[in-house]
Scaffold this motif. Structure first.
Motif, mmCIF file in Angstrom:
data_model
loop_
_atom_site.group_PDB
_atom_site.id
_atom_site.type_symbol
_atom_site.label_atom_id
_atom_site.label_comp_id
_atom_site.label_asym_id
_atom_site.label_seq_id
_atom_site.Cartn_x
_atom_site.Cartn_y
_atom_site.Cartn_z
ATOM 1 N N ARG A 65 0.897 -1.434 0.194
ATOM 2 C CA ARG A 65 0.080 0.149 -0.064
ATOM 3 C C ARG A 65 0.918 1.303 -0.010
ATOM 4 N NH1 ARG A 65 -4.271 2.174 4.318
ATOM 5 N NH2 ARG A 65 -4.726 4.216 3.504
ATOM 6 N N PHE A 66 1.830 1.328 0.783
ATOM 7 C CA PHE A 66 2.904 2.440 1.041
ATOM 8 C C PHE A 66 3.619 2.659 -0.689
ATOM 9 C CE2 PHE A 66 7.180 3.993 2.079
ATOM 10 C CZ PHE A 66 6.749 5.261 2.314
ATOM 11 N N VAL A 67 3.743 1.671 -1.249
ATOM 12 C CA VAL A 67 4.549 1.718 -2.445
ATOM 13 C C VAL A 67 3.588 2.263 -3.495
ATOM 14 C CG1 VAL A 67 5.175 0.428 -4.575
ATOM 15 C CG2 VAL A 67 6.411 0.070 -2.343
ATOM 16 N N GLU A 69 0.685 4.059 -2.914
ATOM 17 C CA GLU A 69 0.462 5.652 -2.413
ATOM 18 C C GLU A 69 1.515 6.344 -2.899
ATOM 19 O OE1 GLU A 69 -1.476 6.818 1.007
ATOM 20 O OE2 GLU A 69 -2.510 5.046 1.126
ATOM 21 N N LEU A 70 2.892 6.081 -2.687
ATOM 22 C CA LEU A 70 3.896 6.709 -2.879
ATOM 23 C C LEU A 70 3.970 7.012 -4.678
ATOM 24 C CD1 LEU A 70 6.393 8.199 -1.958
ATOM 25 C CD2 LEU A 70 7.551 5.906 -2.001
ATOM 26 N N ALA A 71 3.734 5.682 -5.303
ATOM 27 C CA ALA A 71 3.876 5.934 -6.910
ATOM 28 C C ALA A 71 2.594 6.843 -7.370
ATOM 29 C CB ALA A 71 3.562 4.706 -7.424
ATOM 30 N N GLY A 72 1.427 6.863 -6.443
ATOM 31 C CA GLY A 72 0.459 7.767 -6.900
ATOM 32 C C GLY A 72 0.464 9.331 -6.631
ATOM 33 N N LEU A 73 1.317 9.515 -5.572
ATOM 34 C CA LEU A 73 1.969 10.845 -5.385
ATOM 35 C C LEU A 73 2.603 11.640 -6.622
ATOM 36 C CD1 LEU A 73 3.220 11.247 -1.914
ATOM 37 C CD2 LEU A 73 1.266 12.018 -2.877
ATOM 38 N N GLY A 74 3.199 10.679 -7.318
ATOM 39 C CA GLY A 74 4.147 11.309 -8.455
ATOM 40 C C GLY A 74 5.233 12.322 -8.018
ATOM 41 N N ALA A 75 5.761 11.728 -6.715
ATOM 42 C CA ALA A 75 6.724 12.657 -6.191
ATOM 43 C C ALA A 75 7.905 12.768 -6.838
ATOM 44 C CB ALA A 75 6.852 11.908 -4.713
ATOM 45 N N ARG A 76 8.546 13.782 -7.322
ATOM 46 C CA ARG A 76 9.872 13.746 -7.869
ATOM 47 C C ARG A 76 11.026 13.901 -7.139
ATOM 48 N NH1 ARG A 76 6.738 18.387 -10.305
ATOM 49 N NH2 ARG A 76 8.331 19.584 -9.434
ATOM 50 N N PHE A 82 16.578 1.982 1.157
ATOM 51 C CA PHE A 82 17.432 1.125 2.058
ATOM 52 C C PHE A 82 16.456 0.139 2.800
ATOM 53 C CE2 PHE A 82 17.266 3.245 6.117
ATOM 54 C CZ PHE A 82 16.867 4.547 5.603
ATOM 55 N N SER A 83 16.880 -1.224 2.593
ATOM 56 C CA SER A 83 16.125 -2.363 3.107
ATOM 57 C C SER A 83 17.047 -3.291 3.573
ATOM 58 C CB SER A 83 15.102 -2.630 2.232
ATOM 59 O OG SER A 83 14.498 -3.716 2.747
ATOM 60 N N ALA A 84 16.381 -4.169 4.829
ATOM 61 C CA ALA A 84 17.229 -5.264 5.220
ATOM 62 C C ALA A 84 16.851 -6.394 4.256
ATOM 63 C CB ALA A 84 16.729 -5.538 6.689
ATOM 64 N N ARG A 85 15.565 -6.330 3.310
ATOM 65 C CA ARG A 85 15.356 -7.391 2.647
ATOM 66 C C ARG A 85 16.376 -7.484 1.394
ATOM 67 N NH1 ARG A 85 9.005 -6.024 1.092
ATOM 68 N NH2 ARG A 85 8.204 -5.784 3.099
ATOM 69 N N LEU A 86 16.380 -8.820 0.731
ATOM 70 C CA LEU A 86 17.163 -9.132 -0.107
ATOM 71 C C LEU A 86 16.815 -8.128 -1.504
ATOM 72 C CD1 LEU A 86 17.516 -12.863 0.128
ATOM 73 C CD2 LEU A 86 19.386 -11.174 0.759
ATOM 74 N N PRO A 87 18.036 -7.747 -2.282
ATOM 75 C CA PRO A 87 17.385 -6.733 -3.540
ATOM 76 C C PRO A 87 16.466 -7.431 -4.186
ATOM 77 C CG PRO A 87 19.888 -6.838 -3.028
ATOM 78 C CD PRO A 87 19.180 -7.880 -1.996
ATOM 79 N N HIS A 88 16.551 -8.724 -4.495
ATOM 80 C CA HIS A 88 15.643 -9.350 -5.420
ATOM 81 C C HIS A 88 14.170 -9.100 -4.866
ATOM 82 C CE1 HIS A 88 16.386 -12.905 -2.953
ATOM 83 N NE2 HIS A 88 15.155 -13.263 -3.388
ATOM 84 N N GLU A 89 14.047 -8.988 -3.485
ATOM 85 C CA GLU A 89 12.780 -8.966 -2.995
ATOM 86 C C GLU A 89 12.173 -7.483 -3.329
ATOM 87 O OE1 GLU A 89 12.363 -11.770 0.790
ATOM 88 O OE2 GLU A 89 13.884 -10.194 0.962
ATOM 89 N N ILE A 90 13.041 -6.679 -3.548
ATOM 90 C CA ILE A 90 12.339 -5.242 -3.349
ATOM 91 C C ILE A 90 12.762 -4.600 -4.896
ATOM 92 C CG2 ILE A 90 12.341 -4.620 -1.029
ATOM 93 C CD1 ILE A 90 15.057 -3.268 -1.433
ATOM 94 N N GLN A 91 13.174 -5.229 -5.660
ATOM 95 C CA GLN A 91 13.654 -4.835 -6.993
ATOM 96 C C GLN A 91 12.531 -4.342 -7.847
ATOM 97 O OE1 GLN A 91 16.644 -4.742 -8.095
ATOM 98 N NE2 GLN A 91 16.030 -3.422 -9.799
ATOM 99 N N SER A 92 11.374 -4.948 -7.755
ATOM 100 C CA SER A 92 10.058 -4.565 -8.548
ATOM 101 C C SER A 92 9.474 -3.355 -7.969
ATOM 102 C CB SER A 92 9.161 -5.760 -8.737
ATOM 103 O OG SER A 92 8.755 -6.095 -7.480
ATOM 104 N N MET A 93 9.600 -3.131 -6.793
ATOM 105 C CA MET A 93 9.146 -1.954 -6.024
ATOM 106 C C MET A 93 10.110 -0.753 -6.344
ATOM 107 S SD MET A 93 7.706 -3.279 -2.168
ATOM 108 C CE MET A 93 8.188 -4.885 -2.111
#
Length: 128
Positions: A65-67, A69-76, A82-93
């Motif tokens: 949901r956070f992603v 809403e953030l995408a919906g903001l169109g923030a520039r 930065f994340s403790a998750r593995l890069p492949h887990e967050i790559q699509s986000m």
């Protein structure tokens, strides 16, 4: 200081947020902190930052949901995720948000400062 670069740090871990604030302040950045997903969204809706250090997993809402809403903001503001998750887990986000960098936790200070400097220097100037 008129030319100071303002960085938003969105991180719910108090120790990490404090360390980042102290480090970035020593490096000459102005730092705004937020510890919740809603706080990050509100800050990005209100103003432009030269860069955003963003933990995608914060209290207040699911990561998806956070992603969304953030995408919906169109923030520039450029995002450094930065994340403790593995890069492949967050790559699509990260791709969905057009993130400028993925920085694994625990944070490598040199890698963080290098990525941040690259992003800030590449960002369009704000008058001057």
């Amino acid at each position: 200081m008129a030319g100071k670069h303002v960085i938003l740090v969105a991180e719910d871990d108090v120790d990490t947020a404090t360390m980042l604030e102290e480090l970035l302040t020593l490096e000459g950045y102005e730092v705004e902190l937020t510890a919740t997903a809603r706080g990050a969204l509100d800050a990005l809706a209100e103003r432009h930052f030269q860069a955003v250090l963003l933990d995608l997993t914060m209290p207040g809402m699911t990561t998806d949901r956070f992603v969304a809403e953030l995408a919906g903001l169109g923030a520039r503001s450029p995002l450094l995720i930065f994340s403790a998750r593995l890069p492949h887990e967050i790559q699509s986000m990260a791709e969905r948000l057009n993130a400028a960098a993925l920085i694994p936790k625990p944070v490598d200070i040199d890698a963080l400062l290098s990525a941040l400097s690259r992003v800030v220097l590449a960002a369009p100037g704000e008058g001057g």
